[in-house]
Write a protein that holds these residues in place. Structure first.
Motif, short mmCIF file in Angstrom:
data_model
loop_
_atom_site.label_atom_id
_atom_site.label_comp_id
_atom_site.label_asym_id
_atom_site.label_seq_id
_atom_site.Cartn_x
_atom_site.Cartn_y
_atom_site.Cartn_z
N THR B 56 3.48 4.81 4.40
CA THR B 56 2.73 5.61 3.74
C THR B 56 3.62 6.33 2.67
N GLN B 89 -5.66 5.58 3.95
CA GLN B 89 -6.04 5.06 5.37
C GLN B 89 -7.38 5.52 5.76
N ASP B 165 -3.37 2.02 1.45
CA ASP B 165 -2.69 2.24 2.66
C ASP B 165 -3.31 1.83 3.77
N GLU B 166 -3.23 0.87 4.47
CA GLU B 166 -3.70 0.26 5.59
C GLU B 166 -5.42 0.75 5.62
MG LIG Z 1 0.80 5.46 7.37
#
Ligand SMILES: [Mg+2]
Ligand SMILES: Nc1ncnc2c1ncn2[C@@H]1O[C@H](COP(=O)(O)OP(=O)(O)O)[C@@H](O)[C@H]1O
Lengths: 260, 281
Positions: B56, B89, B165-166
């Motif tokens: 991140t 995320q 991000d994920e």
């Molecule tokens: Mg992360």
């Protein structure tokens, strides 16, 4: 169906309590100048409506004005406070001091300084009412989702855009929560200040009616005035709850219908 | 499908190059340690690393949301301001705004004309398959749909590079597979450059044209792996032996990355020590 149950339960509790009250008063033979029963109080509300209703309007006018000023100034001050940590640090303690000082202690001073009684009462009620709006809105303006703040930065939002389109809407539920507390407090502030002022005449509110009834031992009338104050408080709360529901119904967790 | 002779490709200018980028948090945590990486136009680069290795942090540095403590981030000098899309995320939607208004946000902030933004929002909604949900509020959507809104919002500016991000980490597997398929094809049509962060070996291989494996904190590039299967990939790829073999190899790279010593002393053999690199280009 569900909504009806919401009202049914408290109504039932209220009815049982009133019935018990009436029963105790009758069976024990408690005289009305000690504790009148609910039926006598209801009769008094009707019989004394001509005196009580104008006083109710006076109290409500002061409450309403104080509440509006509290809402507007609370919001405005919260916006100013959150513009810089310096301003917040410098001024917030004084807002807290105003809040924690008992209104009964400052009310005589304010009534002494401000010659026009309705204005003095309004200031007292405002002092009690504005803090929840201020502190709640400050909390709302500063607890914006950090990722959304980053997102706005990423897309080059100006300070004004971030305020208008992100921080203000994020703070709305907090602001409305502050209003809900503040409405009841404005009423309490107005009543307490009236007690302290003890003014009579055409401009007297419900608190004065209570004082007056106390001096003349008209206890049922005292209870009748008390009942009107409570009813006004409940009404204010209901109105503000409705406002909050209408404003947040679409999106905020606190206002979702059960099972939604 | 990998480790063969690298195809001879003309040199391309990377969109963004990280040179020895480090990031130390004020708390003293060293999140990234002299990380170097470049992202080439049109590639789907997946960054694979364990939780807390600084993924991140890396994306935030590239997005300009934080400054590196050391090192440089260089953007290709192709004229206009760099445009990037960011998918967090979490969906990170404004709960008070309808789907279309959430997606319109970047255009609204940039004061794009209403006609132009209406067209672009419509295009983005079609891209992620959200037709019919324009006027819904985020709370009315499932987790997967919220993520689609978030992706549409990132696409609406027609970014040069998309940072993710994920984004699917919190979704159930069935929804995740569907979104992965859709992302794979939507990144392919108008060729998008994507930098996709994940902690899943399977996801990194399924989506990536190149997988970069990061070491545990402080994050460094530990290994690199090319996945040559053509994009867009679909369910058939998921069960193919090529996919499973690639996953096996990337797992092995990740496993050895996890054992990397914390400070990478130059080994006597020279170069970068025990760095396993397959098919470096
Ligand atoms: Mg992360
Ligand atoms: N704002 C911060 N302040 C201090 N430490 C942080 C901060 N953000 C992340 N870290 C630390 O940096 C490391 C990398 O974090 P992060 O980039 O979020 O990892 P990842 O995304 O790979 O899980 C973690 O150990 C985390 O605790």
């Amino acid at each position: 169906m569900r909504r009806r149950n919401h009202l049914l339960a408290p109504a039932l509790v209220g009815l049982v309590a009133l019935a018990a009250w009436e029963a105790v008063v009758r069976m024990e033979g408690i005289p009305p100048y000690i504790l009148p029963g609910p039926i006598l109080i209801a009769r008094t509300v009707v019989a004394d409506w001509g005196t009580l209703f104008p006083s109710l309007l006076v109290t409500l006018a002061i409450t309403g004005a104080a509440f509006l000023v509290a809402a507007v100034l609370g919001l405005a001050l919260a916006v100013v406070f959150t513009q810089s940590t310096f301003i917040e640090r410098a001024f917030f303690p004084y807002a807290v001091i105003l809040q924690v000082t008992p209104i009964v202690a400052i009310a005589p001073l304010i009534i002494l300084w401000v010659k026009w009684i309705p204005l003095a009462l309004l200031i007292c009620a405002w002092l009690v009412a504005f803090f929840p709006v201020l502190s709640n809105t400050v909390l709302g303006l500063t607890s914006t989702d950090k990722n959304l703040v980053d997102l706005f930065r990423l897309y080059g939002a100006t300070r004004w855009q971030a305020f208008r389109y992100l921080r203000l809407p994020s703070a709305l539920p907090y602001f409305l929560g502050g209003l809900k507390i503040s409405g009841g407090l404005a009423l309490i502030g107005a009543v307490v200040a009236e007690f302290v002022a003890g003014t009579g005449g055409a401009q007297s509110g419900l608190a004065f009616r209570i004082l007056e009834a106390g001096y003349t031992l008209q206890i049922p009338r005292m209870f009748a005035a008390l009942f009107l104050i409570s009813a006004a408080g409940v009404l204010i709360f209901a109105l503000l709850t409705g406002l909050s529901r209408v404003a947040l119904r679409r999106w905020h967790e606190s206002e979702l219908e059960p099972g939604d | 499908m990998t480790a063969g002779a690298p195809p001879v490709t003309p040199p391309v200018t990377p969109i963004v190059t990280l040179r020895g980028v480090s990031r130390t948090y004020p708390s003293g945590t060293l999140a990234l340690d002299r990380l170097s990486l470049s992202v080439e136009p049109g590639e789907f680069l997946t960054l694979l690393g364990p939780s807390g290795c600084g993924k991140t942090t890396l994306l935030r540095l590239i997005a300009g949301l934080a400054e590196p403590s050391d090192g440089r981030i260089e953007w290709s000098p192709d004229g206009g301001a760099r445009r990037l899309g960011f998918v967090f995320q979490e969906p990170t939607l404004m709960p008070w705004a309808r789907v279309e208004d959430n997606i319109r946000l970047p255009l609204m902030l940039a004061a794009v004309s209403p006609a132009e933004s209406a067209a672009r929002v419509g295009e983005a909604i079609a891209h992620v398959g959200l037709e019919g949900f324009e006027r819904a509020y985020p709370r009315e959507l499932s987790g997967g749909m919220k993520m689609r809104v978030s992706i549409a919002r990132a696409l609406v500016t027609r970014p040069q590079i998309l940072l993710m991000d994920e984004p699917f980490a919190a979704l159930d597997e069935i929804t995740r597979f569907k979104l992965e398929n859709d992302l794979s094809s939507l990144a392919h049509r108008p060729r998008l450059t994507v930098l996709f962060v994940t902690h899943s070996v399977f996801e990194s291989v399924y989506l990536g044209s190149r997988v970069v494996v990061l070491s545990p904190r402080p994050g460094r590039v530990a290994a690199e792996f090319r996945v040559d299967s053509p994009a867009p990939r679909g369910e058939a790829f998921r069960t193919s032996s090529a996919y499973l073999e690639a996953c096996r190899q990337v797992s092995a790279l990740l496993a050895s990355a996890m054992d990397l010593p914390l400070t990478l002393a130059p080994s006597p053999s020279g170069g970068e020590g025990t760095r396993p690199t397959s098919d470096a280009t």
